[in-house]
Scaffold this motif. Sequence first.
Motif, mmCIF file in Angstrom:
data_model
loop_
_atom_site.group_PDB
_atom_site.id
_atom_site.type_symbol
_atom_site.label_atom_id
_atom_site.label_comp_id
_atom_site.label_asym_id
_atom_site.label_seq_id
_atom_site.Cartn_x
_atom_site.Cartn_y
_atom_site.Cartn_z
ATOM 1 N N PRO A 1 47.735 12.489 26.020
ATOM 2 C CA PRO A 1 46.605 13.402 25.831
ATOM 3 C C PRO A 1 45.338 12.825 26.440
ATOM 4 N N MET A 2 44.390 13.695 26.745
ATOM 5 C CA MET A 2 43.189 13.279 27.467
ATOM 6 C C MET A 2 42.421 12.186 26.735
ATOM 7 N N TRP A 3 42.383 12.250 25.411
ATOM 8 C CA TRP A 3 41.595 11.243 24.687
ATOM 9 C C TRP A 3 42.178 9.838 24.880
ATOM 10 N N MET A 4 43.517 9.740 25.001
ATOM 11 C CA MET A 4 44.133 8.434 25.232
ATOM 12 C C MET A 4 43.845 7.947 26.643
ATOM 13 N N ARG A 5 43.800 8.869 27.597
ATOM 14 C CA ARG A 5 43.472 8.480 28.965
ATOM 15 C C ARG A 5 42.037 7.978 29.058
ATOM 16 N N ARG A 6 41.149 8.646 28.323
ATOM 17 C CA ARG A 6 39.733 8.279 28.378
ATOM 18 C C ARG A 6 39.469 6.901 27.802
ATOM 19 N N VAL A 7 40.263 6.487 26.821
ATOM 20 C CA VAL A 7 40.056 5.167 26.202
ATOM 21 C C VAL A 7 41.064 4.140 26.719
ATOM 22 N N ASN A 8 41.667 4.464 27.878
ATOM 23 C CA ASN A 8 42.565 3.527 28.574
ATOM 24 C C ASN A 8 43.806 3.165 27.767
ATOM 25 N N LEU A 9 44.373 4.129 27.068
ATOM 26 C CA LEU A 9 45.583 3.891 26.281
ATOM 27 C C LEU A 9 46.781 4.692 26.783
ATOM 28 N N GLU A 10 46.719 5.138 28.033
ATOM 29 C CA GLU A 10 47.845 5.886 28.578
ATOM 30 C C GLU A 10 49.104 5.025 28.609
ATOM 31 N N TRP A 11 48.938 3.729 28.842
ATOM 32 C CA TRP A 11 50.085 2.811 28.859
ATOM 33 C C TRP A 11 50.796 2.800 27.503
ATOM 34 N N LEU A 12 50.019 2.871 26.423
ATOM 35 C CA LEU A 12 50.605 2.860 25.084
ATOM 36 C C LEU A 12 51.416 4.127 24.841
ATOM 37 N N PHE A 13 50.893 5.249 25.300
ATOM 38 C CA PHE A 13 51.618 6.520 25.150
ATOM 39 C C PHE A 13 52.926 6.472 25.915
ATOM 40 N N ARG A 14 52.896 5.944 27.143
ATOM 41 C CA ARG A 14 54.113 5.843 27.944
ATOM 42 C C ARG A 14 55.142 4.946 27.269
ATOM 43 N N MET A 15 54.664 3.838 26.712
ATOM 44 C CA MET A 15 55.575 2.916 26.043
ATOM 45 C C MET A 15 56.219 3.583 24.828
ATOM 46 N N MET A 16 55.459 4.402 24.118
ATOM 47 C CA MET A 16 55.992 5.111 22.949
ATOM 48 C C MET A 16 57.050 6.129 23.355
ATOM 49 N N GLN A 17 56.929 6.692 24.554
ATOM 50 C CA GLN A 17 57.907 7.665 25.037
ATOM 51 C C GLN A 17 59.232 6.996 25.413
ATOM 52 N N GLU A 18 59.158 5.796 26.008
ATOM 53 C CA GLU A 18 60.355 5.086 26.456
ATOM 54 C C GLU A 18 60.283 3.615 26.022
ATOM 55 N N PRO A 19 60.342 3.349 24.720
ATOM 56 C CA PRO A 19 60.150 1.977 24.232
ATOM 57 C C PRO A 19 61.188 0.982 24.739
ATOM 58 N N LYS A 20 62.441 1.369 24.836
ATOM 59 C CA LYS A 20 63.473 0.435 25.282
ATOM 60 C C LYS A 20 63.229 -0.033 26.712
ATOM 61 N N LYS B 1 56.319 9.134 60.631
ATOM 62 C CA LYS B 1 54.888 9.432 60.608
ATOM 63 C C LYS B 1 54.578 10.201 59.326
ATOM 64 N N GLY B 2 53.335 10.122 58.914
ATOM 65 C CA GLY B 2 52.918 10.848 57.720
ATOM 66 C C GLY B 2 52.542 9.901 56.594
ATOM 67 N N ALA B 3 52.142 10.494 55.464
ATOM 68 C CA ALA B 3 51.724 9.722 54.296
ATOM 69 C C ALA B 3 52.866 9.654 53.290
ATOM 70 N N PHE B 4 53.226 8.443 52.920
ATOM 71 C CA PHE B 4 54.297 8.213 51.946
ATOM 72 C C PHE B 4 53.665 7.634 50.682
ATOM 73 N N VAL B 5 53.765 8.405 49.609
ATOM 74 C CA VAL B 5 53.002 8.106 48.402
ATOM 75 C C VAL B 5 53.948 7.772 47.251
ATOM 76 N N GLY B 6 53.893 6.544 46.770
ATOM 77 C CA GLY B 6 54.706 6.172 45.619
ATOM 78 C C GLY B 6 54.087 6.729 44.350
ATOM 79 N N VAL B 7 54.840 7.554 43.626
ATOM 80 C CA VAL B 7 54.291 8.197 42.427
ATOM 81 C C VAL B 7 55.088 7.876 41.168
ATOM 82 N N GLY B 8 56.007 6.909 41.247
ATOM 83 C CA GLY B 8 56.724 6.468 40.053
ATOM 84 C C GLY B 8 57.401 7.592 39.305
ATOM 85 N N GLY B 9 57.083 7.719 38.019
ATOM 86 C CA GLY B 9 57.702 8.746 37.182
ATOM 87 C C GLY B 9 56.943 10.054 37.115
ATOM 88 N N SER B 10 56.094 10.320 38.099
ATOM 89 C CA SER B 10 55.257 11.523 38.054
ATOM 90 C C SER B 10 56.057 12.820 38.069
#
Length: 252
Positions: A205-224, A184-193
Motif C-alpha cells: 500500500p502507498m503508506w508503506m511505500r512512503r515510509v520505505n517499508l515496501e521491502w517488508l510487505f514483499r517479505m510478508m508475501q513470500e517469507p520463505k 538494439k533497444g532498451a532492455f529493462v530488468g523488472v524482477g517480479g513486476s
Amino acid sequence: MVNLPERVEVLGAPVDPWTMEQTVSATDALIKQGCFAHLIGVNADKLLQMRDDPEMDSCVRRCEIVNADGASMVMASKKLGIDLPGRVAGIDLMWELCGLAEREGHKVYLLGAKADVVAKTAEVLVERYPGMTIAGYRDGYFSDVDFDDVVAEVEQKKPDIVFVGITSPKKERLIERFRELGAKGAFVGVGGSFDVVSGNIPRAPMWMRRVNLEWLFRMMQEPKRLAKRYLVGNIRFYLLLRKELKRSKANV
C-alpha cells in the motif's frame, strides 16, 4: 542524453543520480539513436550481489543506465553526503516507459514469469495503454543453454523496449547475451513486476511505500523466499554503511 548528472558511487555501486523523468528521457534518446541499453536498478540486495560476484559487479558497471531502486540506497547516499534525487523503482519505471512507448510508437516485448502471468500482464498493459504496441511476449521458464534461441525469438519481433521479469542473476546474464549478439533497444530488468501488474501478487500500500517499508510487505508475501535476503541482507548493508561512515569521518 545531455545535461544529465554524472554517475556517482554509493558504497562501491555505480548509480546514475537521475529522476524518473531524466531516466525516461535518456532511454528514449538511446532507443532513437539505435543503441543497445541495459537498464538496471541497484538496491541493497544487488549491491551485495556485486560484492559477492565479480561477474555481477562487471555487469552492473557495463549498464547504460543504473538507477537507485531501493530506499536503502537513497538513505545511504544521504548519510554519505551523495546527491541522489530519489528512488526509481523498477515497477514505476515500467509504467513510465509504457507511457513513453505509447507516445513515441516504441514497440514493447514482455519476457519472463509464468505463461499465464505474462499473458495477463500483456492484457493489463494493453488496457491501460491502448495506443502501445506489444510486439510479443513469452514466459521466463528456460535454461541458460536456451539463451540464444530466446534472443532470436525476441529479435524477430524487433522490439524497442524489452521488459525482463526474471530473477537475478539469470536476468542480467540474459540481457548481456542480447548485447553480445548485437541486439538494439532498451532492455529493462523488472524482477517480479509482472506478478504485480497482472494482479498475481499485490503491491505494498502507498503508506508503506512512503515510509520505505515496501521491502517488508514483499517479505510478508513470500517469507520463505525473501526472509533471508531481506533480514540478513539488510544487516550486511547496514554494517557496510557504518564502516564507510567511520572511514569517511576518519579522513576528514
